[in-house]
Write an enzyme that holds these catalytic residues in place. Sequence first.
Site, PDB file in Angstrom:
ATOM      1  CB  CYS A  75      -0.968  -0.043   1.186  1.00 36.88           C
ATOM      2  SG  CYS A  75      -2.341   1.102   1.014  1.00 36.88           S
TER       3      CYS A  75
ATOM      4  CG  HIS B 195      -3.545  -3.597   3.468  1.00 37.09           C
ATOM      5  ND1 HIS B 195      -2.469  -2.973   4.049  1.00 37.09           N
ATOM      6  CD2 HIS B 195      -4.275  -2.612   2.900  1.00 37.09           C
ATOM      7  CE1 HIS B 195      -2.544  -1.668   3.849  1.00 37.09           C
ATOM      8  NE2 HIS B 195      -3.635  -1.421   3.146  1.00 37.09           N
TER       9      HIS B 195
ATOM     10  CD  GLU C 184      -0.896  -5.490   6.103  1.00 35.10           C
ATOM     11  OE1 GLU C 184      -0.676  -6.032   4.996  1.00 35.10           O
ATOM     12  OE2 GLU C 184      -1.143  -4.275   6.229  1.00 35.10           O
TER      13      GLU C 184
END
Lengths: 778, 84, 84, 238
Positions: free
Chosen positions: D93, D210, D212
């Site tokens: 990002c 993302h 994560e």
Amino acid sequence: MAIKPKVKEKPAAKKRGRKPAFKEKENYKLFGLSLDEYKKINELLGHEPDDFELGIFSAMWSEHCSYKSSKVYLKTLPVKGDKIVIGPGENAGAVDFGGGDALIFKMESHNHPSFIEPFQGAATGVGGIMRDIFTMGARPIANLNSLRFGSCFNPKTPYYVSEVVKGIGFYGNCMGVPTVGGEVVFDECYNDNILVNAFTIGIVKKDGIFLSSKCEVGNIVVYVGSATGMDGIHGATMASEEFDSKKNKKRSTVQVGDPFTEKLLLEACLEAMDKKLIVSIQDMGAAGITSSSFEMADKSGHGMIINLDAFPLRTPNMTPVEIMLSESQERMLLATRKEDFDALNRVFDKWGLNCVKVGEVIDEKTIKFYYNSKPYKSLDVGAVVNGPAYNRPKRKPKYLQKILPVKINNYKVPKNLNEVAKRLLTHPNIASKRPIFTQYDYSIGTNTVIPPGFSAAVLRVQGGIKTSKDSKDDNNKDKGFLLNVSGNSRYAYLNPYMGGALAVAECARNIAACGGTPVAITDCLNFASPEDPEVMWQFSEVVKGIKDAAIKLNTPVISGNVSFYNETAKKEGGKTIISKIYPTPVIGMVGFIEDVNKAVTPYFKDEGDEIFLLGKLKGDLGGSLYMDLVHKDFRQKPAGIDLDYEISLQNCIRSLINSGMVKSAADISEGGIFVALAESSITNPDKILGFTVDLNIKELRNDEILFSEFEQAFIITSNSLVKQKLLKAAANFNVSLLKIGVVGKDVMKINNTIELKSDTIKYGYERGVEKIISAAYM
Amino acid sequence: MSKKAMIKITLKEEVLDPQGKAVLSVLKSSGYNNIKDVRVGKYIELFIDSGTENPRGSLDEEVKEISEKVLSNPLIEEFKIEIK
Amino acid sequence: MSKKAMIKITLKEEVLDPQGKAVLSVLKSSGYNNIKDVRVGKYIELFIDSGTENPRGSLDEEVKEISEKVLSNPLIEEFKIEIK
Amino acid sequence: MNNKNIKAGITVFPGSNCDFDVYHVLTDVFGINTSFIWHKDKINDLSGYNLIIIPGGFSYGDYLRAGALAARSLIMETLKEYAGRGGIILGICNGFQILLEAGLLSGVMLANRSLKFECKNVYLKTLKTDTPFTCAIKKDAVLKMPIAHHDGNYFATSEIINDLNKNNKIIFKYCEFNGSITGDSNPNGSLYNIAGISNEKFNVMGLMPHPERSSEKLLGSEDGGYIFKSIIKYIREK
Ligand SMILES: Nc1ncnc2c1ncn2[C@@H]1O[C@H](COP(=O)(O)OP(=O)(O)O)[C@@H](O)[C@H]1O
Ligand SMILES: [Mg+2]
């Protein structure tokens, strides 16, 4: 960029050779003080107050800072409980999450600034409430917001919606705090007074909470964060005043939010706290340095020396009173031990922030100001802080005499209930809020288990979120917490007492519908002028309702905020009329769930599952959106709530969910059982489902069954194999559980009166709010 | 016939400029020590067909109205117009 | 002694400007039909202490370097500098 | 999983805010030995790290242009050198935006087509599976991950696009849940639905979604975990 509605006030005059903000020294009214208050100040001081003194008193005695009209009522709210760590009085309240952790939360209004400049107003509202949370040592872990806009037909509404939402996202997203829920309501009564209430919750080690009351004599008083400018001067007094165009002129510039600096301030403060370099700390919110210094001094029982020459200024040559009243954002006042100052300074320097000695804590309950290196003024802490408290006159409003139970036979059942159903689902008060919450980062933090769009938001706490990277632990690995904000102002208008109680009950329902147990609440009480006895009566009733429901549901009120004067005088056809908002209590509730894996969502899961009604339907249409849209008459008495029954009902659903037998659960609110069922079929993110429901209740018409809103009931589904077990389990709670249908493929059918295709309904449901937002760009 | 209006929009002097502040801090840490302040504003170009009838009487007035109502926020910003 | 550098940053012609498009559509729907296109760029002011020694030899060069390296992205943007 | 012998560094700029999230996933989910690298830390050499992640957030508030100011900070020189020696860098990002602004990847991010911040789940098609970031992913696999950004509208000149195509540097594209790459599945207006690209040597990748936030079942998707699994596999097999 959207077309802005005409801004009422003229842009501030060109600023060559800026004039001081105050010159009408004798004009206490301009400072929002009453004659009696002014006399009292004279008496306390022993002389006529000058600008400086008048500025400080008027800020601290404003409604916003002193709660002078609401204090007597707020005192009646329940504040204690076995999970309560800190109740009202500090920057925010705290509850015990277990495992050594506490959750800290609070909700606050930023209504007037958001009406003047919706983007910056909403943004700084979010920034302000987050500071309240991290000033206590907690890392903000989630935000919610409650928004009220004018009618969706008001041409200004799209502008306000899109700017407020952008402002909230701008600040929260940059801070890295997920915005996981909220509510949005459109109603004419907010045309001239939008409401922006922001809620933040943070997490902290129970033994690592910081208070504003701890400073010790000899501590250095330190200013950290952004420099002080001419921002929002007189904000505190403005926030407590009717909003007519004349008074608006004294406002200086709009406060501009800087979330990047606040993120640095957050990290710097938490780092300094972790290193034990801070004794006591207070954010600078309304009335800036004035309230933070006087409150810190007052709560610790000491006084301070404050050196006005030391403040970092953005605008040169600010006068003492301007410095004292500036509402520049992203600043904090703190006390540190002398020997720790250098280490403290290094932390703030690492984050590129100001860290300046501005004073010292003294053993005398006075604040002594220095200016131009000379003693300037001395003010008694108690005199300034102990503002007036009023028991203002109140009177039951006249309009309530006309609010009578619905005479349903006076209204025909509409021929085409399918059309009615569609109108309800596409109405912006019911339609999906997705176009709003996708502008908020709701997944940052890796804690969002149930995202916005459903009942309550459900979060877990991942190890890394703790304030310090070194103090990671797994104590609360499976535990979750639930968040919801709710309030129904039409209901509060029709029945203020019940409106207060319903707001609490509805939050609790949303939390119970996910499987959680309510723990505590915060509130934002948005009202018109307290000087109007009818408004004061509404206020007292609402508070009573909140109190009774909070006691019954065992959810103490640990923090909150009152916003009065949400009314505007305007000229219409030569006459001045005052447009007032409905009484708008908004509750923010936090609940816990032992095993976050067990939390359920409201949407149907699989074809063939059985649909049940848990609880009973009263079928009372008073105050419903249906009566408003179809029969153009919502001003009728709504059904009340039975709090004892509410408790059994919620205990029942919670127990059913935690036993693992429930696949989905939804409460019944706006739009009635029809909307609850329809939303359950179309909000599944992976597929579209439908249902067939037969629900005939003797004595009730189809419209009463389908659209009555103030019901104490839930829709749940489960696999058909567990039906008997489910019925037995519910019977233990004395709550009726009735099978009413099955989950189907892609059509919604009820009682041979409703038959709708799920996918077309979904399309309309998704577009209801989108249309308003995109109108701002056209 | 076509014209171009160039509008500079700047924050009023007393209004905080978070962007300018951040840029300044990066410039300082890159060694540009003689830079004392930075203000970030907008620069907007309007391409105008001056053959079409003007909806607001004169072009000057139209551009002023647009700058005030659409492009800038008079509570915090000011603007300067140049038309070519 | 202090100087002011004014830098206009604009998107290159071939780069799409969604913000400009959005403004244009607002203008059209408000009846400003003679506006044919809108481009939104940045306007940055640097306040420079010209008494301090210049880290890059000349002020012109310094401002050019700052504009190129920090303020703009040469892939999509161009800039014009004016120093007063 | 125990991957204690793998050493990861997470760069932290003022305004980075996904640093803790990446830390959480690397340590709690994958057991990697992870530390933070403050952008001003005087580290001459990152050779002790098997992996550097530039996390998401709003470095310097994303003021001026997303990632622009962070890309001008001193640590970028060290990172460039690390990349030059083949070190693995993943920019997520804002990390992707920083890599672009710093010239470690080519192209630029414009504001989303909607001009709004967009937070939602998207689907990604994996175009290339023999890179350090994708070697544990099946060819053409579709991954579900969240995006959360305001400036994810990838733009580049046609020369750059030609180069990306010719050298297979486009690693992920936005797609429908069934893998078809359509305009509707493009959440931000990105050229050719580009969601992730790499450099020439495939040791530096930028990714808008993302991973994560999608490495644990509880959060609704474990698909992002395949990117971390790939990196682990690559490091182990090297
Ligand atoms: N302003 C907002 N910000 C974020 N989420 C919102 C907002 N408004 C509504 N939502 C979300 O949309 C969903 C539906 O809202 P609402 O209809 O008020 O819920 P309910 O009727 O279940 O209380 C909830 O999950 C809520 O959190
Ligand atoms: Mg609802």
